[in-house]
Design a protein around this motif. Structure first.
Motif, PDB file in Angstrom:
ATOM      1  N   SER A 331      14.942  20.729 -34.139  1.00 42.51           N
ATOM      2  CA  SER A 331      15.486  21.398 -35.323  1.00 42.51           C
ATOM      3  C   SER A 331      15.019  22.850 -35.402  1.00 42.51           C
ATOM      4  O   SER A 331      15.779  23.734 -35.828  1.00 42.51           O
ATOM      5  N   VAL A 332      13.780  23.128 -34.971  1.00 41.63           N
ATOM      6  CA  VAL A 332      13.284  24.502 -34.986  1.00 41.63           C
ATOM      7  C   VAL A 332      14.037  25.338 -33.952  1.00 41.63           C
ATOM      8  O   VAL A 332      14.385  26.500 -34.207  1.00 41.63           O
ATOM      9  N   LEU A 333      14.298  24.765 -32.786  1.00 44.53           N
ATOM     10  CA  LEU A 333      15.058  25.472 -31.767  1.00 44.53           C
ATOM     11  C   LEU A 333      16.472  25.767 -32.259  1.00 44.53           C
ATOM     12  O   LEU A 333      16.991  26.876 -32.054  1.00 44.53           O
ATOM     13  N   ARG A 334      17.080  24.804 -32.918  1.00 43.01           N
ATOM     14  CA  ARG A 334      18.418  25.024 -33.493  1.00 43.01           C
ATOM     15  C   ARG A 334      18.360  26.153 -34.519  1.00 43.01           C
ATOM     16  O   ARG A 334      19.256  26.998 -34.583  1.00 43.01           O
ATOM     17  N   HIS A 335      17.292  26.200 -35.321  1.00 45.44           N
ATOM     18  CA  HIS A 335      17.115  27.269 -36.302  1.00 45.44           C
ATOM     19  C   HIS A 335      17.076  28.636 -35.620  1.00 45.44           C
ATOM     20  O   HIS A 335      17.734  29.593 -36.074  1.00 45.44           O
ATOM     21  N   LEU A 336      16.353  28.750 -34.511  1.00 46.27           N
ATOM     22  CA  LEU A 336      16.265  30.014 -33.796  1.00 46.27           C
ATOM     23  C   LEU A 336      17.613  30.419 -33.211  1.00 46.27           C
ATOM     24  O   LEU A 336      18.024  31.584 -33.285  1.00 46.27           O
ATOM     25  N   LEU A 337      18.301  29.457 -32.638  1.00 46.48           N
ATOM     26  CA  LEU A 337      19.599  29.758 -32.037  1.00 46.48           C
ATOM     27  C   LEU A 337      20.608  30.192 -33.094  1.00 46.48           C
ATOM     28  O   LEU A 337      21.423  31.096 -32.859  1.00 46.48           O
ATOM     29  N   ASP A 338      20.539  29.593 -34.264  1.00 45.54           N
ATOM     30  CA  ASP A 338      21.423  30.014 -35.367  1.00 45.54           C
ATOM     31  C   ASP A 338      21.119  31.458 -35.755  1.00 45.54           C
ATOM     32  O   ASP A 338      22.031  32.249 -36.019  1.00 45.54           O
ATOM     33  N   GLN A 339      19.822  31.807 -35.790  1.00 49.22           N
ATOM     34  CA  GLN A 339      19.455  33.185 -36.121  1.00 49.22           C
ATOM     35  C   GLN A 339      19.949  34.168 -35.065  1.00 49.22           C
ATOM     36  O   GLN A 339      20.259  35.327 -35.371  1.00 49.22           O
ATOM     37  N   LEU A 340      20.021  33.704 -33.831  1.00 48.57           N
ATOM     38  CA  LEU A 340      20.492  34.559 -32.748  1.00 48.57           C
ATOM     39  C   LEU A 340      22.016  34.580 -32.642  1.00 48.57           C
ATOM     40  O   LEU A 340      22.570  35.273 -31.790  1.00 48.57           O
ATOM     41  N   GLU A 366       3.754  28.338 -28.559  1.00 45.59           N
ATOM     42  CA  GLU A 366       4.203  29.722 -28.551  1.00 45.59           C
ATOM     43  C   GLU A 366       4.648  30.087 -29.958  1.00 45.59           C
ATOM     44  O   GLU A 366       5.305  29.302 -30.632  1.00 45.59           O
ATOM     45  N   ASP A 367       4.270  31.269 -30.411  1.00 45.03           N
ATOM     46  CA  ASP A 367       4.655  31.708 -31.746  1.00 45.03           C
ATOM     47  C   ASP A 367       6.166  31.748 -31.878  1.00 45.03           C
ATOM     48  O   ASP A 367       6.892  32.131 -30.950  1.00 45.03           O
ATOM     49  N   LEU A 368       6.653  31.354 -33.054  1.00 43.19           N
ATOM     50  CA  LEU A 368       8.091  31.279 -33.312  1.00 43.19           C
ATOM     51  C   LEU A 368       8.797  32.596 -32.992  1.00 43.19           C
ATOM     52  O   LEU A 368       9.838  32.601 -32.316  1.00 43.19           O
ATOM     53  N   GLU A 369       8.251  33.708 -33.459  1.00 42.67           N
ATOM     54  CA  GLU A 369       8.903  34.999 -33.258  1.00 42.67           C
ATOM     55  C   GLU A 369       8.870  35.416 -31.786  1.00 42.67           C
ATOM     56  O   GLU A 369       9.798  36.061 -31.302  1.00 42.67           O
ATOM     57  N   VAL A 370       7.796  35.052 -31.071  1.00 41.59           N
ATOM     58  CA  VAL A 370       7.717  35.354 -29.643  1.00 41.59           C
ATOM     59  C   VAL A 370       8.791  34.579 -28.888  1.00 41.59           C
ATOM     60  O   VAL A 370       9.495  35.124 -28.021  1.00 41.59           O
ATOM     61  N   LEU A 371       8.939  33.292 -29.210  1.00 46.50           N
ATOM     62  CA  LEU A 371       9.974  32.475 -28.570  1.00 46.50           C
ATOM     63  C   LEU A 371      11.360  33.010 -28.906  1.00 46.50           C
ATOM     64  O   LEU A 371      12.247  33.056 -28.048  1.00 46.50           O
ATOM     65  N   LYS A 372      11.539  33.439 -30.131  1.00 47.49           N
ATOM     66  CA  LYS A 372      12.833  33.990 -30.559  1.00 47.49           C
ATOM     67  C   LYS A 372      13.193  35.215 -29.727  1.00 47.49           C
ATOM     68  O   LYS A 372      14.326  35.354 -29.236  1.00 47.49           O
TER      69      LYS A 372
END
Length: 386
Positions: A331-340, A366-372
């Motif tokens: 779900s966190v990965l999906r959140h990042l992809l939506d932001q991108l 890995e920090d969320l923003e770094v992964l983003k």
């Protein structure tokens, strides 16, 4: 609302622990930083014990503008005279160490109860006669002392001019209810305006809880150290008790003027001076005190940080960190992809999770923003602000 006084003993009790040595200039720098937090008393050290502590006291006494400085002395005339030589009498509180349990009287000091009582009263009287207006009695091992020793020692010290009593759970032996009961006894023996201070050690991990119980039972002041450094398991952590009072003031009717946001910077200066490694999970100051790697928690925090964050990082000059690892879930990965601005199928999401999270080299979070940022580069997507 009752204001609680703060006494910082980082530079004395904190330094007594192995590997925590500080030079006079370091102590001066830290003292000024601690003063800026809003503490009322700063213990400079034990001037009679070493030239270093003598010089630290001399320097600090000349530079403090708001806090009062305190020196540690045995109930020995030479200690008191040396402390006054180092810092003078203005703005100076002398803390006289009292032997407050039969165990310490017999096995450490090898003196009688009466000798222990007399030496404290004489030391207090000497300090007052030399012009020191504020004289504190630090009752070592009082948590294991008997009432028929503690009460006459307290009463004789008051007659001699003592203005404060430090109720020390030196061995960290007490539970909150026991310590509260002890404070209530001292409050009955030493009514206002004589001050009562808590001094708790963390051998059972109860120093903050015991200090709070003591304050609720009538103590006026808490003795603490930055990061809880101190002998054995350490002392009451200044940041923990200050945060607790700030968050629970409506519940406890106790308040503090400590600058919560400035504590972390002062602590990091202390860590550099004594070469203290950053702890991972320590309350308020831990590297991950405001971090999470669990997917269920992250899902709630991404929608509203308050779901899992009662203590707010911004109040302490910290920031929250969402750390992505194999426990984070999709779900966190999906959140990042939506932001991108990337739309992917469930199959594609599974593959991205496998490559970028589950089988990431090293397996570290890995920090969320770094992964983003990394996903944005590797997938060739334009970064959309969160």
């Amino acid at each position: 609302m009752r204001r609680i006084s703060f006494f910082d003993t980082t530079l004395r009790d904190g330094e007594q622990a192995p590997a925590n040595a500080m030079g006079p200039e370091d102590k001066l720098d830290l003292a000024l930083r601690i003063e800026a937090l809003g503490v009322d008393y700063i213990e400079t050290g034990f001037p009679a014990s070493s030239p270093s502590d003598f010089e630290a006291t001399r320097l600090i006494s000349q530079h403090l503008t708001k806090a009062r400085f305190t020196t540690f002395c045995r109930a020995v005339p030479q200690d008191i005279e040396t402390a006054i030589e180092a810092g003078g009498t203005a703005n100076h509180q002398i803390q006289v160490a009292a032997t407050a349990s039969d165990m310490h009287l017999r096995h450490k000091r090898r003196i009688t109860r009466q000798q222990g009582i007399d030496e404290v009263a004489e030391a207090v009287a000497l300090a007052r006669s030399l012009g020191v207006e504020h004289v504190s009695v630090g009752l070592e091992d009082s948590s294991r002392g008997e009432d028929d020793l503690l009460q006459p020692m307290t009463e004789k010290a008051i007659e001699a001019g003592a203005t404060c009593f430090v109720v020390a759970d030196t061995s960290g032996a007490m539970t909150p209810d026991q310590y509260a009961g002890l404070i209530r006894k001292f409050r009955s023996w030493a009514p206002s305006p004589v001050r009562i201070a808590t001094h708790c050690h963390d051998d059972f991990g109860l120093s903050t809880a015991n200090a709070l119980a003591g304050l609720e039972a009538g103590a006026d002041e808490v003795q603490a150290t930055l990061g809880g450094i101190g002998e054995r398991a350490g002392n009451t952590a200044l940041e923990e008790i200050a945060a607790l009072l700030a968050y629970k003031e409506d519940h406890n009717g106790l308040r503090t003027d400590i600058d919560l946001a400035a504590m972390y910077e002062a602590y990091n200066v202390l860590r550099r001076v004594i070469r203290l490694e950053e702890p991972r999970n320590k309350a308020i100051f831990g590297a991950y005190a405001f971090g999470t790697a669990a997917g269920i928690h992250q899902q709630g925090m991404l929608r509203n940080p308050a779901t899992y964050e009662y203590v707010e990082p911004d109040r302490f000059g910290r920031r929250r960190s969402i750390l992505i690892g194999r426990h984070s879930g999709r779900s966190v990965l999906r959140h990042l992809l939506d932001q991108l601005g990337l739309e992917v199928s469930d199959t594609e999401l599974d593959e991205l999770y496998r490559v970028h999270i589950a089988e990431r080299e090293g397996g570290d979070c890995e920090d969320l923003e770094v992964l983003k940022d990394r996903l944005a580069r590797e997938l060739g997507a334009g970064l959309v602000a969160a």
